[in-house]
Structures are given as structure tokens and as C-alpha cells.
Write a protein that holds these residues in place. Sequence first.
Motif, short mmCIF file in Angstrom:
data_model
loop_
_atom_site.label_atom_id
_atom_site.label_comp_id
_atom_site.label_asym_id
_atom_site.label_seq_id
_atom_site.Cartn_x
_atom_site.Cartn_y
_atom_site.Cartn_z
N MET A 78 0.83 -1.19 0.00
CA MET A 78 0.00 0.00 0.00
C MET A 78 0.87 1.24 0.00
N THR A 79 0.37 2.29 -0.64
CA THR A 79 1.07 3.57 -0.67
C THR A 79 0.52 4.48 0.43
N PRO A 80 1.26 5.52 0.82
CA PRO A 80 0.71 6.48 1.79
C PRO A 80 -0.58 7.13 1.32
N LEU A 81 -0.75 7.29 -0.01
CA LEU A 81 -1.99 7.86 -0.52
C LEU A 81 -3.17 6.95 -0.22
N GLN A 82 -3.01 5.64 -0.38
CA GLN A 82 -4.09 4.71 -0.04
C GLN A 82 -4.40 4.76 1.45
N TRP A 83 -3.37 4.87 2.25
CA TRP A 83 -3.56 4.94 3.71
C TRP A 83 -4.34 6.19 4.09
N LEU A 84 -3.96 7.32 3.50
CA LEU A 84 -4.66 8.58 3.81
C LEU A 84 -6.08 8.56 3.28
N ALA A 85 -6.30 7.94 2.11
CA ALA A 85 -7.65 7.88 1.54
C ALA A 85 -8.59 7.10 2.44
N MET A 86 -8.11 6.06 3.09
CA MET A 86 -8.98 5.25 3.96
C MET A 86 -9.24 5.91 5.30
N PHE A 87 -8.24 6.61 5.82
CA PHE A 87 -8.37 7.19 7.16
C PHE A 87 -8.37 8.72 7.12
N TYR A 88 -8.86 9.25 6.02
CA TYR A 88 -8.95 10.71 5.89
C TYR A 88 -9.93 11.28 6.91
N PRO A 89 -9.57 12.35 7.63
CA PRO A 89 -10.46 12.91 8.67
C PRO A 89 -11.60 13.72 8.06
N SER A 90 -12.65 13.04 7.64
CA SER A 90 -13.80 13.73 7.04
C SER A 90 -14.48 14.61 8.07
N GLN A 177 -11.95 23.18 19.98
CA GLN A 177 -11.94 21.87 19.34
C GLN A 177 -12.40 21.96 17.90
N LEU A 178 -13.41 22.80 17.64
CA LEU A 178 -13.89 22.99 16.27
C LEU A 178 -12.80 23.63 15.40
N GLN A 179 -12.05 24.57 15.98
CA GLN A 179 -10.94 25.18 15.24
C GLN A 179 -9.87 24.14 14.93
N LYS A 180 -9.59 23.29 15.90
CA LYS A 180 -8.59 22.24 15.68
C LYS A 180 -9.04 21.28 14.59
N ASP A 181 -10.32 20.94 14.59
CA ASP A 181 -10.85 20.06 13.53
C ASP A 181 -10.72 20.73 12.17
N LYS A 182 -10.99 22.03 12.11
CA LYS A 182 -10.90 22.73 10.82
C LYS A 182 -9.46 22.80 10.33
N VAL A 183 -8.52 23.07 11.23
CA VAL A 183 -7.11 23.12 10.85
C VAL A 183 -6.64 21.77 10.34
N ASN A 184 -6.99 20.69 11.07
CA ASN A 184 -6.58 19.36 10.65
C ASN A 184 -7.21 18.98 9.31
N HIS A 185 -8.46 19.35 9.13
CA HIS A 185 -9.12 19.02 7.87
C HIS A 185 -8.48 19.76 6.71
N ASN A 186 -8.18 21.03 6.88
CA ASN A 186 -7.55 21.80 5.82
C ASN A 186 -6.16 21.26 5.47
N LEU A 187 -5.40 20.92 6.51
CA LEU A 187 -4.07 20.35 6.27
C LEU A 187 -4.17 19.00 5.56
N ALA A 188 -5.12 18.17 6.01
CA ALA A 188 -5.29 16.85 5.39
C ALA A 188 -5.69 16.99 3.93
N PHE A 189 -6.55 17.96 3.62
CA PHE A 189 -6.96 18.17 2.24
C PHE A 189 -5.79 18.66 1.39
N THR A 190 -4.98 19.53 1.95
CA THR A 190 -3.79 20.01 1.22
C THR A 190 -2.84 18.86 0.92
N ILE A 191 -2.62 18.01 1.92
CA ILE A 191 -1.75 16.84 1.71
C ILE A 191 -2.34 15.91 0.67
#
Length: 511
Positions: A78-90, A177-191
Motif C-alpha cells: 500500500m502507498t501512503p496515498l491509499q492509507w490517507l484515503a482510507m483514514f482521511y479525517p472527514s 476543538q472545532l478550530q482544531k478540527d478545521k485546521v486538521n481538515h484543511n491540512l489533510a486536504f492540502t496533503i
Amino acid sequence: MSTGLFFEFCSVNSYRNVFLYLAQVCKRTEDGHQNPFVGEIGVKLLRFLFSSGSFDVAYDLLKYYPELASTTSPDDNMTPLQWLAMFYPSRKAYNFYQRFVYSHVPAETYSLDDAIKKIDTERNYSIDDAVKKILGTQNQGTYWANIFTKSFVYSVIERIYLKIWKVAQLLAPHIKQLQKDKVNHNLAFTILKFMCEETHKSNSVNDEQLYDASLGAVMFDKPEVLELITRISPQLIWTRGSSGYSLAQFSILNRSVNAYNVLINKVPLDIVFVDDNGNNFLHLAGKRSLLSSTHGTGAALQMQRELQWFQEVSDFVRPMERTGKNFEQETPIMVFKKEHENLRRDGEEWMKKRANLYTITAALIITIVLAAAFNVPGGYKAVYETRSSFNIFAVSDVMSLITSTTSLLLFRSLLTARYADEDFLYNLPNRLMLGLVMLFMSTTTMLIAFSATFYTMFWLESSWILIVIGAITCLSIALFVALQLPFLVELISSTYGRGMFRKRSELRTAS
């Protein structure tokens, strides 16, 4: 301590500067030593950063070593992209208030130094270029005065805006906590976007890794991942990989609602998708879900959910596909009935068990309130002295008798119903819902009649007893609501709620 463990230690303990420095130094290493950020070690480290939520460090690492995005791990292929696709923080299912805060809370922290650097950058902009490209013949002094004023005003407003949100976080910690979720989601989407683009470059011919990542996103129901990947590589919509199914077909088999909502709108209208056995979309919707766990409370609601899926896909496909046959000469409805026979029986058994339990409760209430109707509480003297409380007793007792009798008849009808497949969609849930509402009303009015009886009998001797009776009655009603209301709400939401599927402006029409 090994090199890999040391870097994991740096990431866990938030030594980001040390981590990035070592990543930069190792990139320039030319002494023949093994680079700890490439190959198998780099992939493991990147996965560790994803699982620990260190998306900022992971993004910086990918910028130094973009080849990690398409590097396959020898352990599980598996590639890191597959790993992130499965466990992406929606994004979570926020309510209206949480969605408002999430959309307005700043996702990044700006400092005064950043604002000053921004102003200095604008000051160092070439005056000649500004005159030629923007101002033409406008006075240069006026231009720089306007630029500085706008930058200063913007920085002041921005600082005030951030201060307001910092105060709000102190008063309401959940905003942080909502701000932290938004930051993590934005970073995850960028990655995710970065990795998809890098993978697409290295696999421009067949995009196998992107397809595998999309398959994982469908399995774990990650709509953001699918939206981005299919935008970068649209041909994946009709690609059939080693699984033998397209992404839309797999979303139906896997019952991934969010993935289906994204993919079904991208399916070409002039192509009929069939698998190796000649099954179209509706045949696949007729098969049992690949998931082992139930989505609803009990087999009856799971059967209802399966029917909702079949109805949704039936509305999408063309009429010729609704009656089309596969290679085994089976129509979609034949496949559905065969695949769901055991679930239908389990749903019937579950529904009848519920109806039996509620029937006993309703019968007990009828017995109690019917006996109370012919026994005047406190005698006739108490009736005339406490006429208002007696009227409350009489009305509540009659209402309890009527509603409990109605609920008894509804629950008895569930014991004699035919239990066809289509009945689980509306008919049977409607009877159960109405019976529960009537049972709730009968229980409430019975307790009110009971309280009025005691008040009528003892109010002359102890008037304070009304407070005690009222408190006990409210406690009993609250306990009943806490036990039964969640199931009733789930039943109503499952039957008459917004539904799992988005409304589409255009459905597939017959050709």
C-alpha cells in the motif's frame, strides 16, 4: 535508538523544528549513508504522522520528499496515498450552530510579525512595475499611501477578529476543538491534493494507485477523497480494477452513502455498467450489503434501509434496466427477494417480539384505567369538594383508556401482518410508530390520573403532598421518555427524515 525511532520520537513530542532540520540535512547528505526519509522507513514514518494527526509535519516532509506519495510499502503493498484515503479525517455531522462556528473560526493563527512582513513585502514592490502594470499615470505617492493604509487597516481588523475568537475560545472551550478540527481538515486536504497530483504524474498511463486509493475511499465512505481524485483523473469513473467493479458499483455493494452521492452524478448517462455476471446497478442494489454490521436498530430497520437503497437506485437507472436480466436470467427484484429472504425473516421476528412486549404493557394499562373509571377516588364527598382535580382525573383516565386501546390494536395488527418485503418500507414502521406514540400518551395520562386521585384523597390533610406527587410523576414520565424516545426518534428519522441520498436536479431518463 535507531534512526527511525528517533524521528518518530521527534514527531510525537512535537519537536517540529528538529524534525524539519534533520529532514533538510538528510536530503543534502552525500556520504553514502541510508536516508531515513526514503523507501520503507519513509513510508512508515509518513503513515505514523497521519495516524497521530501530525498533518503539518507530514506536509513538510512530503515537500522535501514528494516521491513518498507513490512509494509502495513492501509489508502490505500500500502507498501512503491509499492509507490517507482510507483514514482521511472527514468532516463530522455538525449541527447548525457547530457548522456556523466551523465556517467562521480562523483556521490559521496570524501574528503581528506576519502582518508587518506582508506590509514590508508590499513596500518593496517595484514602483516602476506598479506604475506600468497597475497605475499608469497615477501619482506614485498616492498609490503607496493607499497601499499602506489598506494594509494597516486590514491588519488591525484581522487582529481584532482573531482576538474575538480567542476570547470566545476561553468562554466556550468547544470552539477550540472545532478550530482544531478545521485546521486538521484543511491540512489533510492540502496533503491529499499534493499526493494525488504527485501520484498522477508518476502514473499518468493507468493511474492504478489512484484507483486503489479511490477503492479504499469508497470502502470507508470518504466523499472528499473521491471528489478530488475523480477531478484529477476523471477516467477512474468507468475504470474496473482487480475487484471487477467500477467505483460507483462498489459504492452500491458497500452501501457507502456519501461515496455514492459523489460518484453517481459523475456516471455517464449513455453507458450501462454491468459486472462480469451481467448485473447492472439495480441488480447490485438487490444484493445483500457487504457490511456485516447493521446500520439501523434491529433487522427490521436494516431491511428498511436495504429497501431505501433499492428504491433510490431504481429511480436512477433507466426503465429497461429495472426489468433487465443478468446471465442467470434474474431481474433485479428477483435478486433482491432471494438475497434478503433471511433478513426479511429476521425483521419479521424482531418486529413481532417488539409488538408482543408492547401489547403486554398496553393491556396492563387498560386493566388499570378501566378499573379506576368505576371507582370514584375519595368518595362522592371528595368529588364535590375537589371538583377540579376530579375533572383532571376523569379526563386523563378516559384518554389513557382510549390511547392504550388504540396502541393495543396497532401492536396486535403487527402480529397478524403479511410481512412482505415492500411492507418494511412504510407500512410496518408506520404501525409501530403510531403504536409507540399512543402507548406513550396512555402512560403519561395514566400517571396524571394517578396523581389526581391521590391529590383528591389527601389534599385536605396534607396539601404539600401535591409537590411530592408531582415530582414523582415527572420523574416517571422522564424515565419512560429516556428509555423509549430515542428508538421512536430513530424510527421516525429513518422513515420520514431527510434520507440518506442527496436530491439530484436530473435523474437518468430513458433513452
